[in-house]
Write an enzyme that holds these catalytic residues in place. Structure first.
Site, PDB file in Angstrom:
ATOM      1  N   ALA A 199       0.852  -1.191   0.000  1.00  0.00           N
ATOM      2  CA  ALA A 199       0.000   0.000   0.000  1.00  0.00           C
ATOM      3  C   ALA A 199       0.885   1.236   0.000  1.00  0.00           C
ATOM      4  CB  ALA A 199      -0.920   0.004   1.219  1.00  0.00           C
ATOM      5  N   ASP A 200       0.318   2.313  -0.487  1.00  0.00           N
ATOM      6  CA  ASP A 200       1.014   3.589  -0.433  1.00  0.00           C
ATOM      7  C   ASP A 200      -0.023   4.691  -0.335  1.00  0.00           C
ATOM      8  OD1 ASP A 200       3.904   4.534  -0.624  1.00  0.00           O
ATOM      9  OD2 ASP A 200       2.859   5.967  -1.903  1.00  0.00           O
TER      10      ASP A 200
END
EC number: 3.6.1.9
Length: 190
Positions: free
Chosen positions: A70-71
């Site tokens: 995730a970012d």
């Protein structure tokens, strides 16, 4: 209900959010080049990073379980605000965010040996007007140092947020509704 996964993230907030919805996971450390490519839109950039982290984690553990990457990025006027490098950079960010709305984009990717699923959630966050004293006092808490855009909505930075439109948990670092659906879909199609 969910598949066993590995999480390719050092974020304690993402770990807490996965625990909140009872996902069983292990951690895998990855090192991904997070430089923005000049021709990428913010949404393409954040999705690329989430996928790169998940793929790097999957390769590291030899695809033994699906890996989640995730970012999260903060975007104002199509400019990406990363983590502040120093107090001057932080002050510049807060002045950009003061009294206006911006976007927080969080991408989540799940990678397995023969499959990749991902999503990107965009939330609009609006700040009240910030004084120089507000900005200085917040910097002195130490909280902004490791936060995209220089603030944490779940911490003291939340006092600057007048309202949001979208997913609160995505602003924290992981959109719970979309993550739940991603994992359920993965499990159903396994």
């Amino acid at each position: 209900m969910y598949p066993e996964i590995a999480l390719a993230s050092a974020s304690p907030r993402r770990r807490e959010l996965l625990q909140q919805i009872a996902v069983s996971f292990s951690l895998v450390q990855v090192n991904v080049d997070e430089r923005h490519l000049g021709n990428e839109s913010p949404q393409v950039y954040v999705a690329r990073l989430a996928n790169a982290k998940a793929l790097a984690g999957a390769e590291k553990i030899k695809f033994s379980v699906p890996v989640m990457g995730a970012d999260t990025i903060v975007v104002v006027d199509q400019h990406i605000l990363g983590k502040p490098v120093d107090q001057a950079d932080f002050s510049r960010m807060m002045q950009l965010l003061s009294g206006r709305c911006h976007q927080v984009m969080t991408a989540v990717a799940l990678v397995g040996q023969h499959r990749t699923d991902d999503c990107c959630v965009i939330t609009e966050v609006c700040f009240r007007e910030l004084s120089a004293a507000d900005i200085t006092a917040y910097w002195q808490t130490g909280e902004p140092l490791d936060k995209a855009g220089g603030y944490g909505i779940q911490g003291q930075g939340g006092r600057f947020v007048s309202h949001i439109s979208g997913s609160y948990s995505a602003v924290v670092g992981l959109p719970l509704c979309e993550t739940d659906l991603l994992l359920r879909n993965w499990q159903e199609q396994a």
